[in-house]
Design a protein around this motif. Sequence first.
Motif, short mmCIF file in Angstrom:
data_model
loop_
_atom_site.label_atom_id
_atom_site.label_comp_id
_atom_site.label_asym_id
_atom_site.label_seq_id
_atom_site.Cartn_x
_atom_site.Cartn_y
_atom_site.Cartn_z
N ILE A 82 0.83 -1.21 0.00
CA ILE A 82 0.00 0.00 0.00
C ILE A 82 0.86 1.25 0.00
CG2 ILE A 82 -1.70 1.31 1.33
CD1 ILE A 82 -2.90 -1.31 2.26
N LYS A 83 1.89 1.28 0.86
CA LYS A 83 2.74 2.46 0.96
C LYS A 83 3.44 2.74 -0.37
CE LYS A 83 6.82 4.22 3.37
NZ LYS A 83 7.87 3.94 4.38
N LEU B 157 -6.41 2.54 -0.57
CA LEU B 157 -6.07 2.65 -1.99
C LEU B 157 -7.25 2.99 -2.88
CD1 LEU B 157 -3.69 -0.43 -2.42
CD2 LEU B 157 -3.04 1.97 -2.28
N LEU C 86 0.91 4.16 -2.95
CA LEU C 86 0.55 5.55 -2.67
C LEU C 86 1.66 6.52 -3.05
CD1 LEU C 86 -1.24 5.15 0.79
CD2 LEU C 86 -2.30 5.58 -1.43
N GLU C 87 2.91 6.09 -2.96
CA GLU C 87 4.04 6.93 -3.30
C GLU C 87 4.49 6.76 -4.76
OE1 GLU C 87 7.06 5.98 -0.49
OE2 GLU C 87 6.00 6.90 1.22
N ASP C 88 3.70 6.04 -5.55
CA ASP C 88 3.97 5.82 -6.97
C ASP C 88 5.28 5.08 -7.22
OD1 ASP C 88 1.62 7.07 -7.77
OD2 ASP C 88 2.55 9.05 -7.80
N LYS D 208 -6.85 6.28 -4.65
CA LYS D 208 -5.66 6.27 -5.49
C LYS D 208 -5.89 5.47 -6.77
CE LYS D 208 -1.25 6.80 -6.49
NZ LYS D 208 -0.68 8.12 -6.84
#
Length: 321
Positions: A167-168, A193, A171-173, A196
Amino acid sequence: ALAPRCGWVLPGLEQRLAVTAVVSPAAARPYGVAAKPAKKDAKRTRQEKVKEKPPPRRRPLMTKPVDDVYLTWLYRRPSYELEQAVGMLKKFQELDFTHPKQFVYINMFLDMALQKKKKVDPFSSSVTLPYRFMDEVNKVLVFTENTQEAEVAREHGAAIVGGVELIKWILEDEIQADFYVAVPAIIPKLIPLRNKLKRKYPSTRRNSLGSDIPKMLQFFRECHEYAVEDESIIKTRIARLDMPTEHIIANLKTIIHDICTFKPSDFDPIVKRLVIRSSTSEGLLLNLDGILPQVEKVEEKEEEDAVDEDQRKPAQESVSS
């Protein structure tokens, strides 16, 4: 006001003061100010005259040009049968000496209207084409925390497999994929998510949420995705120009039939206009007869058959009696 100061009044001054006091305020205005109402009236009459003028007559569009050189806006845009249009695209490529393996595109203009000012919401979908035209496969990410399921996903071609730890990075692409699939056990943990991933968020409606990982991977690795743009237009590639004509037609009809499922069949067809082109050619308007699914006509035939049966029954009863 002069009488108390001077102590005397000229003969007739009182009458003059009285007369000037009675004069209307409009008479004391400058000449330019008094002319405003006349200008407004003149403007109104001009506007009325413009409204009364009939609109200019336009020449009716002609159906077919006679000469080789003509003004295109004087004639209706010609429409072609699907097989004829694909043959013309192939001919254009030969005459222009362009790349033979260029993509074939379709531009679809949709009728999203429903009853009572309602309309079909813009949508996106994925479909498996009968004839693939892309060499590479889609990158699919699988969400699962079960080690056995993760091993099955890797064996069937998943690009990325993992659980909550992804997930992290998403979220940070740091991690991106073409499609995201998940098993039901992990879906409550993927809520961060939702905003996103948006339409790529795993769901049963998109067939990206389920327990059959091999089946989901087989579909999403080879599927073709399209989406509605500008609320009523779909632009997507369907094949390569060097493919056989029947393969191009089969891919186009597969996409068209999938699009038609997003609007009830008792309304007007969702596809209003269809244009086909290649990467280097002009667009050719297609004749929709024979391309759109004939759902309404089949229902009408069934109703006619039911009416015929109802008419036959009284006749049979009278004969039997």
